[in-house]
Design a protein around this motif. Structure first.
Motif, mmCIF file in Angstrom:
data_model
loop_
_atom_site.group_PDB
_atom_site.id
_atom_site.type_symbol
_atom_site.label_atom_id
_atom_site.label_comp_id
_atom_site.label_asym_id
_atom_site.label_seq_id
_atom_site.Cartn_x
_atom_site.Cartn_y
_atom_site.Cartn_z
ATOM 1 N N CYS A 630 31.220 -49.560 -5.763
ATOM 2 C CA CYS A 630 30.652 -48.230 -6.007
ATOM 3 C C CYS A 630 29.428 -48.325 -6.914
ATOM 4 C CB CYS A 630 31.715 -47.333 -6.643
ATOM 5 S SG CYS A 630 31.070 -45.834 -7.405
ATOM 6 N N ASP A 631 29.517 -49.094 -8.006
ATOM 7 C CA ASP A 631 28.392 -49.224 -8.933
ATOM 8 C C ASP A 631 27.199 -49.879 -8.247
ATOM 9 O OD1 ASP A 631 27.391 -49.111 -11.789
ATOM 10 O OD2 ASP A 631 27.203 -51.253 -11.385
ATOM 11 N N ILE A 632 27.475 -50.892 -7.431
ATOM 12 C CA ILE A 632 26.384 -51.587 -6.732
ATOM 13 C C ILE A 632 25.728 -50.655 -5.713
ATOM 14 C CG2 ILE A 632 25.857 -53.511 -5.191
ATOM 15 C CD1 ILE A 632 28.236 -54.985 -6.584
ATOM 16 N N ALA A 633 26.548 -49.897 -4.963
ATOM 17 C CA ALA A 633 25.993 -48.954 -3.984
ATOM 18 C C ALA A 633 25.142 -47.893 -4.672
ATOM 19 C CB ALA A 633 27.128 -48.302 -3.190
ATOM 20 N N HIS A 634 25.562 -47.445 -5.861
ATOM 21 C CA HIS A 634 24.778 -46.465 -6.612
ATOM 22 C C HIS A 634 23.421 -47.041 -6.985
ATOM 23 C CE1 HIS A 634 23.585 -43.961 -10.066
ATOM 24 N NE2 HIS A 634 24.282 -43.010 -9.472
ATOM 25 N N ARG A 635 23.401 -48.302 -7.394
ATOM 26 C CA ARG A 635 22.132 -48.943 -7.747
ATOM 27 C C ARG A 635 21.231 -49.084 -6.517
ATOM 28 N NH1 ARG A 635 22.746 -51.885 -12.755
ATOM 29 N NH2 ARG A 635 24.891 -51.623 -13.524
ATOM 30 N N GLN A 636 21.853 -49.250 -5.329
ATOM 31 C CA GLN A 636 21.067 -49.384 -4.094
ATOM 32 C C GLN A 636 20.618 -48.040 -3.538
ATOM 33 O OE1 GLN A 636 24.074 -51.617 -1.870
ATOM 34 N NE2 GLN A 636 22.727 -53.406 -1.873
ATOM 35 N N GLY A 637 21.108 -46.952 -4.117
ATOM 36 C CA GLY A 637 20.759 -45.626 -3.620
ATOM 37 C C GLY A 637 21.633 -45.135 -2.495
ATOM 38 N N ARG A 638 22.731 -45.840 -2.181
ATOM 39 C CA ARG A 638 23.668 -45.406 -1.130
ATOM 40 C C ARG A 638 24.730 -44.525 -1.796
ATOM 41 N NH1 ARG A 638 26.677 -48.974 0.926
ATOM 42 N NH2 ARG A 638 26.414 -50.655 -0.605
ATOM 43 N N LEU A 639 24.368 -43.276 -2.032
ATOM 44 C CA LEU A 639 25.184 -42.408 -2.880
ATOM 45 C C LEU A 639 26.447 -41.926 -2.187
ATOM 46 C CD1 LEU A 639 22.279 -40.393 -4.517
ATOM 47 C CD2 LEU A 639 23.414 -42.462 -5.333
ATOM 48 N N ASP A 640 26.381 -41.685 -0.878
ATOM 49 C CA ASP A 640 27.586 -41.258 -0.167
ATOM 50 C C ASP A 640 28.649 -42.355 -0.199
ATOM 51 O OD1 ASP A 640 26.526 -38.806 0.438
ATOM 52 O OD2 ASP A 640 25.758 -39.422 2.401
ATOM 53 N N ALA A 641 28.218 -43.591 0.026
ATOM 54 C CA ALA A 641 29.157 -44.712 -0.022
ATOM 55 C C ALA A 641 29.704 -44.881 -1.435
ATOM 56 C CB ALA A 641 28.476 -45.997 0.434
ATOM 57 N N ALA A 642 28.863 -44.721 -2.433
ATOM 58 C CA ALA A 642 29.314 -44.841 -3.823
ATOM 59 C C ALA A 642 30.353 -43.776 -4.154
ATOM 60 C CB ALA A 642 28.119 -44.736 -4.768
ATOM 61 N N LEU A 643 30.107 -42.546 -3.712
ATOM 62 C CA LEU A 643 31.049 -41.464 -3.991
ATOM 63 C C LEU A 643 32.390 -41.710 -3.303
ATOM 64 C CD1 LEU A 643 31.614 -38.725 -5.237
ATOM 65 C CD2 LEU A 643 30.595 -37.652 -3.217
ATOM 66 N N ALA A 644 32.368 -42.160 -2.051
ATOM 67 C CA ALA A 644 33.616 -42.430 -1.334
ATOM 68 C C ALA A 644 34.419 -43.529 -2.021
ATOM 69 C CB ALA A 644 33.311 -42.812 0.112
ATOM 70 N N ASP A 645 33.736 -44.597 -2.444
ATOM 71 C CA ASP A 645 34.440 -45.684 -3.126
ATOM 72 C C ASP A 645 35.025 -45.217 -4.450
ATOM 73 O OD1 ASP A 645 34.011 -47.504 -1.143
ATOM 74 O OD2 ASP A 645 32.330 -48.517 -2.108
ATOM 75 N N ALA A 646 34.278 -44.405 -5.190
ATOM 76 C CA ALA A 646 34.774 -43.931 -6.486
ATOM 77 C C ALA A 646 36.009 -43.064 -6.321
ATOM 78 C CB ALA A 646 33.666 -43.153 -7.204
ATOM 79 N N GLU A 647 36.004 -42.180 -5.347
ATOM 80 C CA GLU A 647 37.166 -41.303 -5.143
ATOM 81 C C GLU A 647 38.390 -42.102 -4.699
ATOM 82 O OE1 GLU A 647 35.627 -38.464 -2.409
ATOM 83 O OE2 GLU A 647 34.777 -37.174 -3.986
ATOM 84 N N GLN A 648 38.190 -43.082 -3.817
ATOM 85 C CA GLN A 648 39.318 -43.920 -3.398
ATOM 86 C C GLN A 648 39.840 -44.756 -4.563
ATOM 87 O OE1 GLN A 648 38.451 -46.478 -0.069
ATOM 88 N NE2 GLN A 648 40.530 -47.335 -0.017
ATOM 89 N N ALA A 649 38.943 -45.277 -5.377
ATOM 90 C CA ALA A 649 39.359 -46.069 -6.534
ATOM 91 C C ALA A 649 40.143 -45.219 -7.520
ATOM 92 C CB ALA A 649 38.134 -46.679 -7.217
ATOM 93 N N ALA A 650 39.736 -43.966 -7.718
ATOM 94 C CA ALA A 650 40.458 -43.083 -8.633
ATOM 95 C C ALA A 650 41.885 -42.851 -8.146
ATOM 96 C CB ALA A 650 39.712 -41.758 -8.775
ATOM 97 N N GLU A 651 42.057 -42.644 -6.850
ATOM 98 C CA GLU A 651 43.396 -42.423 -6.302
ATOM 99 C C GLU A 651 44.259 -43.669 -6.455
ATOM 100 O OE1 GLU A 651 46.707 -40.862 -4.745
ATOM 101 O OE2 GLU A 651 44.892 -39.794 -5.370
ATOM 102 N N LEU A 652 43.709 -44.828 -6.154
ATOM 103 C CA LEU A 652 44.475 -46.070 -6.303
ATOM 104 C C LEU A 652 44.832 -46.323 -7.762
ATOM 105 C CD1 LEU A 652 42.473 -48.337 -3.856
ATOM 106 C CD2 LEU A 652 44.862 -47.680 -3.591
ATOM 107 N N ALA A 653 43.903 -46.053 -8.673
ATOM 108 C CA ALA A 653 44.182 -46.264 -10.093
ATOM 109 C C ALA A 653 45.299 -45.347 -10.569
ATOM 110 C CB ALA A 653 42.911 -46.041 -10.911
ATOM 111 N N ARG A 654 45.336 -44.132 -10.065
ATOM 112 C CA ARG A 654 46.440 -43.239 -10.426
ATOM 113 C C ARG A 654 47.765 -43.779 -9.899
ATOM 114 N NH1 ARG A 654 42.522 -39.067 -9.777
ATOM 115 N NH2 ARG A 654 42.909 -38.970 -7.543
#
Length: 863
Positions: A630-654
């Protein structure tokens, strides 16, 4: 009986009506209605009698298993209403000048056993043995009723009649020729009943076998009960649960109506729960009363579970083959199980109902017996373990190996919750301290994938109870990895750092233990045993544990502002692994690539780590890999992919109870949404929701600095988005302070300087923006190469030194000092250390050839 249940019974009703009409025409009729209980046999008899002509005499009896020991009990039921009649009764027909009450009151008791033969009325036989005399006299009593009107005898459940009454029915049926008598009897569908077989063989007898209700009949019956159209899915569920059994259909529809189930849009979960109770109170109750051994077999099948068969259930309940075959036939007739093989429940609700009606103490005993039986039969360990989980006995010697094997298999399949349950039960059974330590270590490695805090507690407990450094390192080795380092840094850092230091102090520490412990310490921000680990890395370059160490060192070098070293270490790390098997060991290398600007390589290795974690269902590693991607995609400007990864990571972390990782994932999601841009009409709502999300995140003080920095960055961006630049600047500077305190000098890790410069710019402090945007060296100096005149030339401080040039950092320090701020206040304002400010001022004084603050203002004006 409601007409809906008789929708497809017209053929049977017509047969019964012909039998009654035949008796009225002076013919003898015997009709047997055969089939399992609940199929509507009694209802058919009632419906047929309701259509009978009014002039016929009806004798009714209902047999019951509890009355089998009462001789002639069913016969007494048949004749009892007429024995109570009197001649004054208006409904009493006349027989030979007497009322039936007067005639039978005298004749019938005399015909029954225990009466003096001399007391018999005229016309009765007194010869022969007692049984033959009774049968003959009862036959005469019945024949006397047919002198003026036909007689219909209706008997429910003839197979449950007492032996004497059964003998009399046989005696009567074979002597009905020429008498206007219709004998209607319902009986069980059992070929072993000799009376049913005998009666069915008579010339004037016939057999009716009604089948279950069809699906359309059930649907019409349900619609009739609700008086409204019925949802097809509800009708299908009712038919599936009842299997067309009218008794179950009646009870089920009544309960559904009482529960106010909507026939047009039903709650199917509630319907299924009601259906389970209906099955338990109808079919299963009858089965326990009529076929207790079949009920025991069904309970054994329910206890054994989905993969069971009746043969194993018979072994569990202690039934031999003959008893088991008899019980199996009874179960097949109830339609509760599939014919098989293997025989299984037609519906899971049947199993639920069986278990619900079984005494819990009996269930506990059966589960324990089932576990022992399956262990001896060599069943899969998971099946045996499930029964052990439901048994009430601990301390079984053979249970621990079974549970450990089941846990190992469950973990291999990614079923972490099951593996943890089995190991927790094994710990309850274990007594040997060495075995307890081994089980605790195995449980901790499982908890890494479901409860990170519990894994950290297991690791700390193992470290505290192992004084030997090598043994402690061996116990902690399975816990070492980025997941525990980042998600529970405070709880995990101390045991690993102490274990690494203790192991490094020993003579020739083993590299396979020292390297992962030292890497864990590095990942948590400590450099414990770093020198011995580097020596072990050089001495054992092929050691598998070196991969994780190289990744940790690469991340450390990149965070400290050493790009060339970071790239070199990252390349060594990734060369050691196959792209298909890249795990979390390469995440340090991936982030090193990202922090040094090589985003394509970083994205490739982060993606490989994600796919590897997905393949093995390692939820903690997957959450961490998704955060990196997610952090790498954000740096590349792929914001939709970054957002999807962040939301999935939040669910798994919970799911794995890693609150630190979950908070960081929510922060990254907010950062991606803000940068992507919010719709104008929904901006306020989205900002408010993001504020609530981040306000709920409370990372502990010992949380990993990178995670805390990401959270501060997201909160600062959110404050800037709503226009509160003062609050945003405070958060960005705090982010920089925390990173600098932990040795993270590379602003590419978290771009707080860029954000702070933008906040300064928005506040109108343009010089401050230019100064803080400059990227200093790790020691606080300027990252840009200095001009030649600063590196060599005339000594600074002399008048002929040439033109004086201050760097942007020096200009900003000068401006703040001229505003009257102390060195400490300047350091806090610029997010630098006081020592760095002192160094800047010393260089400024030398360049301007002055001695202190009083001369600074005039010297600056002269530039």
């Amino acid at each position: 009986m409601p007409t809906g249940v008789l929708l497809h019974r017209e053929t049977e009703l017509a047969e019964l009506a012909r039998a009654v009409a035949g008796a009225g025409a002076g013919r003898s009729e015997v009709v047997l209605v055969r089939g399992p209980r609940g199929i509507g046999k009694s209802a058919l008899l009632r419906a047929a009698l309701a259509r009978m002509p009014g002039e016929a005499v009806v004798l009714r009896a209902r047999c019951h298993d509890n009355e089998r020991d009462f001789p002639y009990g069913v016969v007494r039921q048949l004749f009892d209403p007429f024995m109570r009649m009197t001649s004054t009764s208006p409904a009493a027909p006349q027989f030979l000048g007497e009322s039936p009450g007067e005639f039978l009151a005298e004749a019938l008791p005399a015909a029954l056993p225990g009466v003096d033969p001399g007391a018999l009325p005229a016309g009765y036989e007194s010869a022969g043995n007692g049984r033959e005399r009774v049968l003959n006299n009862l036959f005469h009593a019945a024949r006397s009723l047919t002198s003026r009107t036909p007689v219909v005898m209706a008997v429910d459940d003839l197979h449950l009649a007492d032996e004497e009454s059964r003998q009399w029915f046989s005696y009567l049926a074979r002597r009905l020729d020429g008498l206007p008598v219709a004998l209607l009897a319902s009986t069980a569908d059992e070929a072993a009943d000799p009376l049913a077989a005998e009666l069915a063989a008579l010339r004037h007898a016939r057999t009716l076998t009604p089948g279950p209700l069809c699906d359309s009949c059930v649907a019409e019956r349900v619609a009739e009960e609700f008086d409204a159209p019925v949802d097809p899915e509800l009708a299908a569920v009712c038919h599936n649960l009842s299997r067309g059994n009218p008794l179950v259909v009646e009870e089920l529809t009544a309960r559904l109506a009482a529960a106010r189930i909507s026939p047009g849009s039903p709650d199917l979960d509630k319907v299924l729960r009601i259906g389970a109770g209906t099955l338990a109170d109808t079919t299963l109750s009858w089965l326990r009363q009529s076929h207790p051994r079949a009920a025991e077999l069904l309970t054994g099948l329910a206890v054994l579970g989905a993969d069971a068969d009746l043969a194993t259930a018979a072994l569990l309940t202690g039934q031999g083959e003959l008893l088991a075959d008899e019980a199996r036939e009874a179960l097949h007739r109830t339609d509760l199980i599939e014919p098989g093989p293997p025989e299984t429940f037609r519906h899971e609700l049947v199993r639920t109902a069986v278990l619900a009606r079984t005494d819990p103490r009996v269930l506990v005993a059966l589960h324990e017996r089932a576990a022992a039986l399956l262990a001896r039969l060599g069943a899969p360990a998971a099946r045996t373990a499930e029964h052990l989980m439901s048994s009430g006995t601990t301390g079984l010697d053979w249970a621990v190996p079974v549970l450990r094997t089941a846990a190992r298999e469950a973990a291999a399949d990614g079923h972490w919750d099951d593996a943890a349950r089995y190991l927790q039960r094994a710990l309850a059974d274990a007594a040997d301290p060495e075995l307890v330590r081994s089980l605790t270590g195995q449980l901790g490695t499982v908890e890494l994938h479901r409860d990170v805090a519990a894994a950290a507690r297991c690791a700390a407990g193992l470290a505290a109870n192992a004084p030997d450094p090598a043994e402690r390192a061996r116990l902690l080795r399975p816990f070492a990895g980025p997941v525990l380092a980042l998600s529970a840094a405070g709880a995990a850092a101390v045991p690993f750092a102490e274990a690494a230091a203790a192991l490094a102090a020993t003579a020739a520490p083993p590299a396979e233990l020292l390297l992962p412990l030292a890497a864990q310490a590095v990942l948590t921000g400590r450099r414990t045993a770093l020198r011995p680990a580097l020596a072990a890395l050089r001495a054992h370059p092929a050691e598998p544990a070196a991969t994780g160490m190289l990744g940790a060192l690469a991340a450390l070098a990149a965070a400290g502002g050493q790009p060339r070293t970071a790239v070199r270490l990252a390349a060594r790390c990734v060369r050691r692994v196959s792209p298909a098997e890249a795990g979390t060991d390469v995440l340090g290398a991936a982030m090193a690539y990202a922090w040094t600007g090589r985003l394509d390589e970083a994205a490739a290795w982060a993606g490989r780590a994600v796919r590897s974690a997905q393949r093995w269902n390692h939820r903690g590693e997957l959450a961490l890999a998704l955060l990196a991607r997610c952090d790498i995609a954000h740096r590349q400007g792929r914001l939709d992919a970054a957002l999807a990864d962040a939301e999935q990571a939040a669910e798994l972390a919970r799911q794995i109870r890693a609150e630190d990782l979950a908070g960081a994932a929510r922060a990254l999601a907010v950062r991606a949404r803000l940068r992507r841009g919010l719709p104008v009409d929904a901006a306020r709502a989205d900002v408010a929701r993001a504020e609530v999300e981040l306000a709920a995140v409370e990372l502990p003080a010992e949380a990993h600095p990178l995670l805390r920095a990401v959270l501060l960055e997201a909160r600062g961006l959110l404050a800037a988005h709503r226009g509160d630049y003062q609050q945003a600047l405070r958060l960005f500077l705090e982010c920089g302070h925390q990173l600098a305190a932990r040795g993270v000098a590379n602003s590419a890790c978290v771009p707080w300087r860029t954000h702070a410069a933008q906040a300064y710019q928005a506040l109108g402090e343009h010089a401050a923006a230019r100064t803080i945007a400059a990227d200093p060296l790790p020691g606080g100096g300027d990252a840009r190469p200095r001009p030649a005149e600063e590196r060599s030339g005339p000594a600074i401080g002399t008048r002929d030194a040439g033109p004086v040039r201050l760097t942007p950092s020096e200009r900003r320090v000068t401006e703040l000092v001229l505003q009257g701020l102390s060195n400490l206040e300047v350091a806090e304002r610029l997010c630098l250390s006081k020592r760095t400010v002192d160094t800047h001022l010393g260089r400024i004084y030398r360049k301007l050839a002055i001695k202190g603050r009083p001369e600074l203002g005039a010297a600056v004006k002269a530039l």
